[in-house]
Write an enzyme that holds these catalytic residues in place. Structure first.
Site, PDB file in Angstrom:
ATOM      1  N   GLU A  92       0.810  -1.223   0.000  1.00 40.07           N
ATOM      2  CA  GLU A  92       0.000   0.000   0.000  1.00 40.07           C
ATOM      3  C   GLU A  92       0.846   1.278   0.000  1.00 40.07           C
ATOM      4  O   GLU A  92       0.601   2.186   0.801  1.00 40.07           O
ATOM      5  CB  GLU A  92      -0.933  -0.008   1.227  1.00 40.07           C
ATOM      6  CG  GLU A  92      -1.886  -1.170   1.206  1.00 40.07           C
ATOM      7  CD  GLU A  92      -2.773  -1.266   2.441  1.00 40.07           C
ATOM      8  OE1 GLU A  92      -3.955  -1.567   2.281  1.00 40.07           O
ATOM      9  OE2 GLU A  92      -2.272  -1.031   3.571  1.00 40.07           O
ATOM     10  N   ASP A  96      -8.548  -9.128  11.779  1.00 40.16           N
ATOM     11  CA  ASP A  96      -8.967  -7.793  12.219  1.00 40.16           C
ATOM     12  C   ASP A  96     -10.333  -7.447  11.631  1.00 40.16           C
ATOM     13  O   ASP A  96     -10.961  -6.493  12.078  1.00 40.16           O
ATOM     14  CB  ASP A  96      -7.953  -6.726  11.791  1.00 40.16           C
ATOM     15  CG  ASP A  96      -7.747  -6.693  10.287  1.00 40.16           C
ATOM     16  OD1 ASP A  96      -7.604  -7.770   9.679  1.00 40.16           O
ATOM     17  OD2 ASP A  96      -7.747  -5.589   9.702  1.00 40.16           O
TER      18      ASP A  96
END
Ligand code: ACM
Length: 635
Positions: free
Chosen positions: A352, A445
């Site tokens: 990212e 998560d």
């Protein structure tokens, strides 16, 4: 007389059946044979270990665990196998000739003795974990319990892992977790035979590892403003808000963690996430950015634009690939990291990385001309290739997230595939080792149930998806798949209690995917074992999610303004009851049997699940406007 024989036989039969019903191992072993009877752990039970110090150490770990709860003395003695009288003993034997691999073990429980055999100490340790799971759930208590009969069902087990890499990741950068919290994480993971802790040590929200030659990384980079709520939406910090939230590990702390982990047969892989995710680093050393000006460690306020499959930075959070000082900086970091962590890999991130500030940088343009790089992916590839050389110079191998495939993979780097398994497949086809951590299955998560009831995160991975995780996709050479891993990012995780909630039960499923033989999936059987482990967690006061008991809600647009709702459950055999009248349903309310259409003026759908007469799920409320929104109706 006859009657009493009958009763005795019946109770004997009951005890056997009960003992057998209680066998609920996670992960499933390679082979398990249930035998007659059980071993009783008593005040005279002793632990006999073969002569090697590591066997003794595992014996002491086992004794420590058992003494706490049973209160028995359980002396640990070293004996030569031929000399030991196993009657009444738990024996741990290292046997070099055993053909069960480095981490395999054979466990035999009979009414007279327990023997764990392994080739290596790790195998004894895993045999011990299995033995603990065979004991009554109260063994999980942290205090003495004299009310329990400490029986172990008679079994013959042979077992070894499918993969050498059985990873659990822990992001200690977004929220800092202390050394003690990390130790607890290790304690909990080894019970399920995980052997690799991936510590995500640096990110935009914090730099968590002391680098002695670069003190500002932790003086500045480890601290941010404390914010509570939903990450990414926080108000921008004001100058008067103290930057005192966070923390870091000293090198001594990390060495202690490495030792603690190694004592439990866990390796720690450090991650230094570059060139993106580097706001904490550039806040400490702004000259490492391509974009002039001071930066601040991010406190959870918005600084990236996330589109579908694309993103850009609002504030430049990257290291500048065109700045030689960046490579000098990374050399210092890698040198110190390599000296702390004995593990063969250092993870250097690569995910990212927003390129929009690089596109504006004159230095990057000059670099592209000089190195004949045709786009920003090639610029990142140039950067990662140089980083790989720095890592190799310190005697380590590099691993990176699958974005490092874009623009050209560094020649020796291993790939951690997170955007599904696509990157892993591509890297393996090129002959690179891979670890599979697909966000579709192993991102713990993400929400594990309906968004109306889970702490909000941008996406979901239900328990079933984790259970369906298969680390070796079709057509991939399994020798290149080192294994699999579950990842726990902590943007929205503030405490150990919530960390546990997110991990379990999905980490049971991933543990099984990386340990147990392929082709053994049995969803109802898994759920029944999970439920027994929930009881063990209750004894241990470890938090877990009960989301698997809640309904799965699917919606479909009906005409212009109506919606139909289809419900199902992950756990087989549950009944769903509902209401549209705002009251809380129970099992005397209408039971769901077919798709529901909310009455014209209804405000909310309320749901509850039962197993027979037992309320088992959580009360769930979904406003009708939300059902409509999910179906695509916009008003
Ligand atoms: C990642 O989840 N950004 C590796």
């Amino acid at each position: 007389m006859k009657k009493s024989i009958l009763i005795a036989c019946f109770s004997c039969w009951c005890m056997t059946v009960l003992a057998q019903a209680d066998i609920a191992l996670i992960p499933q072993p390679v082979s398990l044979q249930k035998n007659e009877g059980h071993f009783i752990l008593g005040s005279s039970t002793r632990i006999q270990v073969s002569a090697q110090p590591d066997a003794y150490r595992v014996g002491e770990i086992l004794a420590g665990r058992l003494r706490t709860t049973t209160g028995y003395p359980l002396p640990v003695k070293q004996v030569a196998p031929s000399m030991g009288n196993p009657a009444g003993a738990i024996e741990l034997q290292l046997q070099s000739g055993l053909r069960l691999g480095k981490e395999g073990y054979a466990l035999e429980v009979t009414p007279t003795h327990v023997i764990i055999r392994a080739k290596e100490p790790a195998g004894l340790f895993y045999g011990m974990q299995t033995l603990l799971q065979l004991l009554p759930k109260q063994i999980q208590h942290n205090k003495k319990d004299t009310s329990v009969a400490w029986t172990i069902p008679a079994v013959t087990i042979e077992d070894q892992p499918r993969f050498a890499w059985r990873g659990l990741h822990f992001d200690v950068a977004r929220h800092f977790f202390t050394k003690e919290q990390v130790k607890r994480y290790i304690d909990e993971m080894v019970a399920y035979k995980y052997n690799l802790l991936h510590l995500h040590l640096t990110d935009d929200q914090g730099w968590r590892i002391e680098i002695k030659s670069l003190p500002r990384l932790t003086e500045v980079g480890a601290w941010r403003v404390e914010k509570t709520g939903s990450f990414g939406t926080f108000s921008p910090p004001t100058p008067d808000e103290p930057r005192t939230y966070g923390g870091y590990f000293t090198q001594e702390d990390l060495k202690e963690l490495v030792r603690y982990a190694a004592d439990r047969f866990v390796q720690i892989m450090p991650e230094i996430d570059v060139p993106g995710h580097s706001m904490a680093a550039v806040a400490a050393y702004p000259e490492l950015s391509c974009t002039p000006g001071a930066k601040q460690v991010n406190s959870g306020e918005k600084f990236m634009n996330w589109g579908t499959g694309s993103f850009s930075a609002i504030v430049d959070n990257t290291l500048c690939p065109a700045n030689e000082e960046v490579y000098t900086f990374l050399d210092k970091v890698i040198t110190e990291v390599a000296a702390i962590f004995p593990f063969e890999y250092i993870h250097m991130g690569g995910d990212e990385c927003a390129k929009n500030f690089w596109e504006k940088s004159t230095a990057v343009k000059q670099l592209m001309q000089r190195e004949k790089l045709k786009d920003m992916h090639e610029v990142q590839s140039y950067f990662m290739k140089r980083v790989e050389k720095l890592v190799a110079a310190r005697g380590k191998k590099m691993m990176g997230w699958d974005e490092i495939l874009e623009g050209g993979l560094p020649p020796k780097t291993a790939v951690m595939s997170w955007r599904g398994v696509k990157g892993g497949i591509e890297a393996a086809r090129m002959g690179h080792p891979v670890v599979m951590t697909p966000n579709t299955n192993t991102y713990l998560d993400l929400m594990q149930g309906d968004p109306s009831i889970e702490p909000p995160v941008y996406s979901s991975v239900r328990l079933r998806a984790s259970y369906d995780f298969e680390p070796v996709p079709d057509g991939v050479d399994d020798k290149l798949v080192l294994g699999g891993q579950a990842n726990l990012w902590t943007e929205n995780i503030y405490t150990t209690r919530h960390q546990q909630y997110m991990l379990w039960p999905r980490a049971f499923a991933v543990a099984e995917a990386v340990w147990s033989p392929k082709g053994r999936k049995d969803w109802p059987g898994f759920i029944s074992r999970v439920e027994q482990h929930f009881q063990r967690f209750d004894e241990a006061a470890i938090k877990y999610a009960r989301s698997m008991y809640d309904p799965i809600v699917q919606v479909k647009k009906e005409g212009d303004s109506s919606v139909s709702v289809t419900l199902s459950t992950e756990v087989p055999g549950l009944d769903i009851y509902y209401s549209f009248d705002n009251s809380f349903p129970d099992r005397f309310y209408p039971q769901y049997t077919q798709a529901l259409v909310p009455p014209k003026d209804a405000l909310s759908l309320k749901l509850i699940t039962y197993r027979g007469k037992e309320e088992i799920g959580r009360q769930m409320t979904i406003p009708v406007v939300e059902l409509k929104r999910r179906s695509g109706i916009r008003k």
